[in-house]
Design an enzyme around this catalytic site. Structure first.
Site, PDB file in Angstrom:
ATOM      1  N   ALA A  42       0.871  -1.176   0.000  1.00 50.95           N
ATOM      2  CA  ALA A  42       0.000   0.000   0.000  1.00 50.95           C
ATOM      3  C   ALA A  42       0.906   1.224   0.000  1.00 50.95           C
ATOM      4  O   ALA A  42       2.085   1.132   0.359  1.00 50.95           O
ATOM      5  CB  ALA A  42      -0.865  -0.019   1.256  1.00 50.95           C
ATOM      6  N   GLY A  53       0.355  -4.969   0.867  1.00 46.89           N
ATOM      7  CA  GLY A  53      -0.792  -4.937  -0.038  1.00 46.89           C
ATOM      8  C   GLY A  53      -0.476  -5.573  -1.390  1.00 46.89           C
ATOM      9  O   GLY A  53      -1.383  -6.065  -2.072  1.00 46.89           O
ATOM     10  N   GLU A  93      -1.017  -9.126  -0.917  1.00 51.09           N
ATOM     11  CA  GLU A  93      -2.453  -9.335  -0.672  1.00 51.09           C
ATOM     12  C   GLU A  93      -3.231  -9.317  -1.984  1.00 51.09           C
ATOM     13  O   GLU A  93      -4.146 -10.123  -2.188  1.00 51.09           O
ATOM     14  CB  GLU A  93      -2.971  -8.270   0.304  1.00 51.09           C
ATOM     15  CG  GLU A  93      -2.396  -8.482   1.705  1.00 51.09           C
ATOM     16  CD  GLU A  93      -2.718  -7.346   2.658  1.00 51.09           C
ATOM     17  OE1 GLU A  93      -2.274  -6.213   2.393  1.00 51.09           O
ATOM     18  OE2 GLU A  93      -3.416  -7.590   3.659  1.00 51.09           O
ATOM     19  N   GLU A 135       4.021  -5.511   7.299  1.00 51.40           N
ATOM     20  CA  GLU A 135       3.250  -4.441   7.944  1.00 51.40           C
ATOM     21  C   GLU A 135       3.628  -4.211   9.399  1.00 51.40           C
ATOM     22  O   GLU A 135       3.619  -3.077   9.871  1.00 51.40           O
ATOM     23  CB  GLU A 135       1.740  -4.737   7.854  1.00 51.40           C
ATOM     24  CG  GLU A 135       1.133  -4.523   6.473  1.00 51.40           C
ATOM     25  CD  GLU A 135       1.229  -5.749   5.579  1.00 51.40           C
ATOM     26  OE1 GLU A 135       2.020  -6.663   5.890  1.00 51.40           O
ATOM     27  OE2 GLU A 135       0.505  -5.795   4.566  1.00 51.40           O
TER      28      GLU A 135
HETATM   29  N1  3HC Z   1       4.690   3.334  -0.342  1.00 54.56           N
HETATM   30  C1  3HC Z   1       5.172   4.542  -0.702  1.00 54.56           C
HETATM   31  N2  3HC Z   1       6.466   4.745  -1.030  1.00 54.56           N
HETATM   32  C2  3HC Z   1       7.278   3.685  -0.977  1.00 54.56           C
HETATM   33  C3  3HC Z   1       6.848   2.407  -0.603  1.00 54.56           C
HETATM   34  C4  3HC Z   1       5.476   2.249  -0.288  1.00 54.56           C
HETATM   35  N3  3HC Z   1       4.954   1.059   0.054  1.00 54.56           N
HETATM   36  N4  3HC Z   1       7.891   1.564  -0.635  1.00 54.56           N
HETATM   37  C5  3HC Z   1       8.944   2.289  -1.022  1.00 54.56           C
HETATM   38  N5  3HC Z   1       8.586   3.564  -1.240  1.00 54.56           N
HETATM   39  C6  3HC Z   1       9.416   4.670  -1.737  1.00 54.56           C
HETATM   40  C7  3HC Z   1      10.492   5.083  -0.747  1.00 54.56           C
HETATM   41  O1  3HC Z   1       9.975   6.030   0.162  1.00 54.56           O
HETATM   42  C8  3HC Z   1      11.521   5.667  -1.667  1.00 54.56           C
HETATM   43  O2  3HC Z   1      11.086   6.955  -2.031  1.00 54.56           O
HETATM   44  P1  3HC Z   1      12.131   8.141  -2.303  1.00 54.56           P
HETATM   45  O3  3HC Z   1      12.986   7.681  -3.426  1.00 54.56           O
HETATM   46  O4  3HC Z   1      11.269   9.298  -2.599  1.00 54.56           O
HETATM   47  O5  3HC Z   1      12.905   8.294  -1.017  1.00 54.56           O
HETATM   48  C9  3HC Z   1      11.426   4.786  -2.900  1.00 54.56           C
HETATM   49  O6  3HC Z   1      10.151   4.170  -2.839  1.00 54.56           O
HETATM   50  C10 3HC Z   1      12.476   3.714  -2.987  1.00 54.56           C
HETATM   51  O7  3HC Z   1      12.483   2.987  -1.778  1.00 54.56           O
HETATM   52  P2  3HC Z   1      13.841   2.431  -1.144  1.00 54.56           P
HETATM   53  O8  3HC Z   1      14.852   3.514  -1.110  1.00 54.56           O
HETATM   54  O9  3HC Z   1      13.471   1.764   0.119  1.00 54.56           O
HETATM   55  O10 3HC Z   1      14.294   1.378  -2.262  1.00 54.56           O
HETATM   56  P3  3HC Z   1      14.937  -0.056  -2.096  1.00 54.56           P
HETATM   57  O11 3HC Z   1      15.125  -0.562  -3.456  1.00 54.56           O
HETATM   58  O12 3HC Z   1      16.092   0.002  -1.166  1.00 54.56           O
HETATM   59  O13 3HC Z   1      13.813  -0.947  -1.366  1.00 54.56           O
HETATM   60  C11 3HC Z   1      11.610  -1.854  -1.008  1.00 54.56           C
HETATM   61  C12 3HC Z   1      12.599  -1.213  -2.008  1.00 54.56           C
HETATM   62  C13 3HC Z   1      12.125  -3.234  -0.586  1.00 54.56           C
HETATM   63  C14 3HC Z   1      10.282  -1.998  -1.696  1.00 54.56           C
HETATM   64  C15 3HC Z   1      11.501  -0.957   0.233  1.00 54.56           C
HETATM   65  O14 3HC Z   1      11.229   0.362  -0.173  1.00 54.56           O
HETATM   66  C16 3HC Z   1      10.441  -1.360   1.198  1.00 54.56           C
HETATM   67  O15 3HC Z   1      10.635  -2.234   2.012  1.00 54.56           O
HETATM   68  N6  3HC Z   1       9.275  -0.681   1.125  1.00 54.56           N
HETATM   69  C17 3HC Z   1       8.221  -0.870   2.076  1.00 54.56           C
HETATM   70  C18 3HC Z   1       7.445  -2.135   1.808  1.00 54.56           C
HETATM   71  C19 3HC Z   1       6.315  -2.268   2.771  1.00 54.56           C
HETATM   72  O16 3HC Z   1       6.454  -2.090   3.974  1.00 54.56           O
HETATM   73  N7  3HC Z   1       5.140  -2.621   2.240  1.00 54.56           N
HETATM   74  C20 3HC Z   1       3.993  -2.749   3.044  1.00 54.56           C
HETATM   75  C21 3HC Z   1       3.297  -1.442   3.125  1.00 54.56           C
HETATM   76  S1  3HC Z   1       1.968  -1.461   4.266  1.00 54.56           S
HETATM   77  C22 3HC Z   1       0.698  -2.221   3.449  1.00 54.56           C
HETATM   78  O17 3HC Z   1       0.868  -2.684   2.365  1.00 54.56           O
HETATM   79  C23 3HC Z   1      -0.601  -2.244   4.173  1.00 54.56           C
HETATM   80  C24 3HC Z   1      -1.556  -3.185   3.532  1.00 54.56           C
HETATM   81  O18 3HC Z   1      -1.610  -4.373   4.262  1.00 54.56           O
HETATM   82  C25 3HC Z   1      -2.958  -2.588   3.478  1.00 54.56           C
END
Ligand code: 3HC
Length: 715
Positions: free
Chosen positions: A63, A107, A110, A130
Site C-alpha cells: 500500500a 498490499g 495481498e 506491515e
Molecule cells: N509506499 C510509498 N512509497 C514507498 C513504498 C510504499 N509502500 N515503498 C517504497 N517507497 C518509496 C520510498 O519512500 C523511496 O522513495 P524516495 O525515493 O522518494 O525516497 C522509494 O520508494 C524507494 O524505496 P527504497 O529507497 O526503500 O528502495 P529499495 O530498493 O532500497 O527498497 C523496497 C525497495 C524493498 C520496496 C523498500 O522500499 C520497502 O521495504 N518498502 C516498504 C514495503 C512495505 O512495507 N510494504 C507494506 C506497506 S503497508 C501495506 O501494504 C498495508 C496493507 O496491508 C494494506
C-alpha cells in the site's frame, strides 16, 4: 485504465501492467486502474486469461505508505477501498495469474493472493512486513495467507515481517510456479495452460485444506504469541497480528476479514504506527543531501584497502567482503595482520555455527580479503579506509602516505569517531577526496555509518561514500565535522547524566532497568562495559570535556578505570561478568559509589524510573537540538535514524527527536529549564529547543519547513 495501469492483449492473454514508479505502490490510480483493466479484459471475448505484472524493478511493494501516514495522523487519505478490487479479482471468470518479480510486499502480496494463480522469478521476495510499520495487513492478507501456506507459516511470516524467497514460497504453496527467463512470456504461457484446464478457478478465500484441525490451533497461536513477545519486544502489532490470524483459522472468511479490519484500524492510529512510519521515511530521507543530486557521479567501488587490522578494520573488511567487494587488509606487521585475519575467521565460524553462512560462503568471503603489510597495490583500489587507533599524528601520517599512490578520484576515508576530519584532509594534500566513515562496532553487524563531510569534501566523494554505505547494506547518514559528530556527541551528556544519577543515589542496575524499560536495547552502564570504560576515559582526557569552570565531573568512572575495571574485556566494570557475559551487580562498585558520594558531599536520594528517563533521555534530546541548530545534522529525522540504527533507541518511539515531539517540546523545555535551575549549567536549554517550544511547534515541522532549503538534493 490510466497511466499507472495499461493493458495489452496477445494470443488470448491480457497483460495488465502496473507502472507506478518507484515501487508500484497501491496508489488510488493503481487501484482504479486495475479495476478498469480487469473489467475490460473480462469483457473482451478474445481474452482467455489475464496476467498482472509490475513494470520496472518490482511487482507491487505494498500500500502507499504516504496514505498510511495520513491515516496514522488522523487525516483521511481519500484512498479508494481495496476490498472491492480483491473481490473482483477473485470472482473474475477468466484465470488471473499474478506475475511477481522484485518484491511483492504487504498490499502487493495481498493483491497477488486474490488472484487465482501466482508465479514468480527465482529471486522474487514475498512478505507481509506491515508489523514493521506498527500495523497488520489490512487487505485480507491475514485471512488469505494461512489458507495458502498454513497457519504456522503465516504466523511466522506475519510476526517476523520478513519476506521469503521464491523457492520457499513454492514449497509453502504461496506460488504455483517459478519462471526462469522472461517473466511476462513465462507467465502468459502459464496463463494459457491454466485457461485450457477444465474445472472451477481456485479462489483462495474458499480454501480450507491448509488450515489446521481445531485441536492444533490453540498450540500454534500460543507459540505465535510467544514468538512475537520474545522476538519483537515491546511491539504491539506482532502480537495483534496473531489475533487476526486466529480469526482466519476459526471463523468464516468474511468474519475474519471484519476482525482484521478492526485490528488494522485500531493500530493504524497508534503511537507505534506513527513512530514506525516516521522511521521508515526518515531512513529514506537521509539520501537527500545538499549538493549531491542525481547527476552527481559516484565512483564505482569494487576494491577497498583497509589500514589497520584491529577490531574495527576487521569488521569493516567483513562488511566489504559480505557485499562482494575485494579487500586489501594491511597493518604494520605480519603478526598484526595474521591476528586480524584469525579474528575474522573466528567471527565467520560463529556465523556458520548460527546458520547464517555456509562454510562455502565463508571461504568465498575469506578469499576476497587479501592480507598484506604496507601499501602495496594501493594504487588499484577505489577507496582507502583508515581504521587505526584514535591518534591524530598517526592518522595524518597515513593520509599523507597513501595520498600519492592512487588514482585522482580515489577516496580516503578515516574511521575516526572523534577527531577532526579537516585536519586529516589537509594532511592528505587532497582534501576534496577525504571524508569520515564512522562505522559502529561490530562493523559487520551494525547498520549505521556516519558519513562525515569535511569542509572541502567534494560532492562526488560524498556520493561515492553514500553509494558504498548502500552497497554494504548500511544506512549512511551524512553529518558535519565536529567533536563526536552527531551520535557520540549526543551520547556524552546522556552517559554522564546516567553516571551522575548513580552518584546521586540510583544504582547502575536501576538506571539500566529504567532505560531498557523505556525500550533502549541496552542500559547505559551495560553499553559502557561493552564498549570499554577506557574508551570514554581517553576521550574525556583528549577532549578535555570538563574544562568549564564549575562543570560537574563524573567521579566514579575514572576511579573504575584507575582500578583497571574496563568492562567486559577485563571481566569487571560497572558490573561483574562471569563466563556467560551477563552483567551482575557488584557490591564493590556499589560501595565505591557510596564512598565517592560521601567524600564529595553529594546528598544521595532515591529516583523514580520517570525521573531517570527524564534526566537521561532529555539530556540526549537537548544536545540533539544543539547538534541540529549548529548544522551538524541536516534534519531532526537524521538524528532519529542515527539513534535507532546505531544506539539501540527503540524505533517504535521513532527516535529521540520524534519522541520529544510526541512528549511535547514545551514539556521537555520546561523540564530541561527546571534541571538547569537545579543542576547547573550543563542543563542550559538548547536555544533551538527553547525557540520551538515557544512557537508551539515540533522538530518534524521544522524538518518540513527546512526541506525547501535542501532543494537540489535528491536521492
Ligand atoms: N509506499 C510509498 N512509497 C514507498 C513504498 C510504499 N509502500 N515503498 C517504497 N517507497 C518509496 C520510498 O519512500 C523511496 O522513495 P524516495 O525515493 O522518494 O525516497 C522509494 O520508494 C524507494 O524505496 P527504497 O529507497 O526503500 O528502495 P529499495 O530498493 O532500497 O527498497 C523496497 C525497495 C524493498 C520496496 C523498500 O522500499 C520497502 O521495504 N518498502 C516498504 C514495503 C512495505 O512495507 N510494504 C507494506 C506497506 S503497508 C501495506 O501494504 C498495508 C496493507 O496491508 C494494506
Amino acid at each position: 485504465m490510466n497511466q499507472a495501469v495499461t493493458v495489452s492483449v496477445d494470443q488470448g492473454v491480457a497483460l495488465i501492467r502496473i507502472d507506478n514508479p518507484p515501487v508500484n505502490a497501491l496508489s488510488p490510480e493503481v487501484i482504479s486502474g486495475l479495476e478498469t483493466s480487469l473489467d475490460r479484459a473480462s469483457r473482451d471475448s478474445s481474452v482467455r486469461a489475464i496476467v498482472i505484472i509490475g513494470a520496472g524493478r518490482t511487482f507491487i511493494a505494498g500500500a502507499d505508505i504516504k496514505g498510511l501516514e495520513q491515516l496514522a495522523w488522523g487525516s483521511d487519505s481519500g484512498a479508494p477501498e481495496i476490498h472491492d478490487l480483491l473481490q473482483t479479482l477473485e470472482d473474475t471468470t477468466k484465470p488471473v495469474v499474478m506475475a511477481m518479480h522484485g518484491t511483492a510486499l504487504g498490499g502487493g502480496l495481498e493483491v497477488a493472493m486474490a488472484g487465482h494463480y501466482r508465479v514468480a522469478v527465482p529471486d522474487a521476495l514475498m512478505g507481509q512486513p506491515e508489523v514493521n510499520l506498527g500495523i497488520i495487513p489490512g487487505a485480507e492478507g491475514t485471512q488469505r495467507l494461512p489458507r495458502l501456506v498454513g497457519l504456522e507459516k503465516a504466523i511466522e511470516m506475519c510476526v517476523s515481517g520478513k519476506p521469503i524467497k521464491a523457492a520457499d514460497a513454492l514449497s509453502a504453496g504461496l506460488i504455483d510456479r517459478i519462471i526462469e527467463g522472461d517473466l511476462a512470456t513465462g507467465a502468459s504461457a502459464f496463463a494459457r495452460e491454466m485457461a485450457a484446464q477444465a474445472g472451477a478457478l481456485p479462489k483462495t478465500r474458499e480454501r480450507k485444506d491448509k488450515l489446521p484441525p481445531a485441536s492444533a490451533i490453540p498450540g500454534m497461536l500460543e507459540a505465535g504469541r510467544d514468538l512475537a513477545r520474545k522476538t519483537r519486544r515491546n511491539l504491539e502489532a506482532p502480537v495483534a497480528v496473531v489475533d487476526a490470524l486466529e480469526a482466519a483459522a476459526t471463523r468464516p472468511f468474511a468474519e475474519g476479514c471484519a476482525r482484521e479490519r478492526e485490528i488494522f484500524f485500531q493500530l493504524a492510529q497508534s503511537e507505534q504506527a506513527k513512530a514506525l512510519i516516521h522511521a521508515f521515511f526518515a531512513e529514506r530521507g537521509v539520501s537527500k543531501v545538499p549538493g549531491v543530486s542525481k547527476d552527481t557521479v559516484a565512483a564505482p567501488v569494487n576494491r577497498v584497502a583497509i589500514v589497520g587490522a584491529g577490531t574495527m578494520g576487521g569488521g569493516i573488511a567483513m562488511a566489504c567482503a559480505n557485499a562482494g567487494i575485494s579487500v586489501r587488509l594491511t597493518d604494520t606487521s605480519q603478526d598484526a595482520v595474521d591476528k586480524g585475519i584469525a579474528t575474522i575467521r573466528k567471527n565467520y565460524d560463529v556465523s556458520v555455527k548460527r546458520g547464517r553462512f555456509t562454510p562455502a560462503m565463508v571461504e568465498e568471503r575469506m578469499k576476497r580479503i587479501a592480507p598484506q603489510v604496507g601499501y602495496d597495490a594501493f594504487g588499484d583500489v577505489d577507496l582507502v579506509i583508515e581504521a587505526v587507533f584514535e591518534n591524530m599524528a598517526l592518522k595524518k601520517q597515513i593520509a599523507g602516505s597513501v595520498a600519492s599512490l592512487g588514482k585522482p578520484e580515489q577516496v580516503f576515508a578515516t574511521n575516526t569517531s572523534t577527531l577532526d576530519i579537516d585536519e586529516i584532509a589537509v594532511a592528505s594534500g587532497r582534501p576534496p577526496q577525504v571524508l569520515g566513515l564512522h562505522f559502529f562496532s561490530p562493523a559487520n553487524v551494525m547498520r549505521l555509518v556516519e558519513i562525515v563531510r569535511g569542509k572541502a569534501t567534494s560532492p562526488e566523494t560524498l556520493a561515492t561514500a553514500m553509494a558504498v554505505a548502500k552497497k554494504l547494506g548500511k544506512v549512511g547518514v551524512v553529518v558535519g565535522n565536529g567533536p563526536g559528530f552527531v551520535g557520540n556527541r549526543m551520547m556524552f551528556p546522556y552517559m554522564y547524566e546516567a553516571q551522575f544519577l548513580v552518584e546521586d543515589g540510583a544504582t547502575p542496575q536501576q538506571v539500566d532497568a529504567a532505560l531498557t524499560g523505556f525500550g533502549m536495547a541496552m542500559g547505559m552502564f551495560a553499553v559502557d562495559d561493552m564498549a570499554g570504560l577506557d574508551v570514554a576515559w581517553r576521550v574525556r582526557q583528549e577532549l578535555n570535556q570538563f574544562s568549564q569552570p564549575g562543570a560537574r565531573k563524573p567521579l566514579v568512572a575514572d576511579r573504575l578505570c584507575e582500578m583497571g575495571r574496563f568492562g567486559q574485556k577485563t571481566g569487571k566494570g560497572w558490573y561483574l561478568y562471569g563466563d556467560d557475559r551477563k552483567p551482575q551487580p557488584d557490591p564493590e562498585v556499589l560501595a565505591l559509589i557510596e564512598q565517592t558520594a560521601t567524600a564529595n558531599n553529594i546528598r544521595r536520594r532515591s529516583f523514580t524510573n520517570d525521573e531517570i528517563i527524564e534526566r537521561t533521555i532529555y539530556a540526549l534530546i537537548n544536545e540533539g537540538a544543539r547538534v541540529l541548530d549548529e548544522g551538524h545534522a541536516l534534519r531532526a529525522a537524521d538524528i532519529d535514524v542515527i539513534y535507532t540504527n546505531g544506539y539501540g533507541f527503540p524505533a517504535w518511539r521513532g527516535g529521540p527527536m520524534f519522541y520529544a515531539d510526541r512528549v511535547g517540546l514545551k514539556k521537555i523545555y520546561d523540564r530541561v529549564s527546571a534541571f538547569h535551575q537545579e543542576l547547573g549549567q550543563r542543563w542550559a536549554p538548547a536555544p533551538l529547543l527553547a525557540k520551538l517550544a515557544k512557537e508551539g511547534t515540533t522538530f518534524k515541522e521544522l524538518d518540513k519547513r527546512r526541506a525547501g532549503s535542501l532543494v537540489g538534493a535528491s536521492s
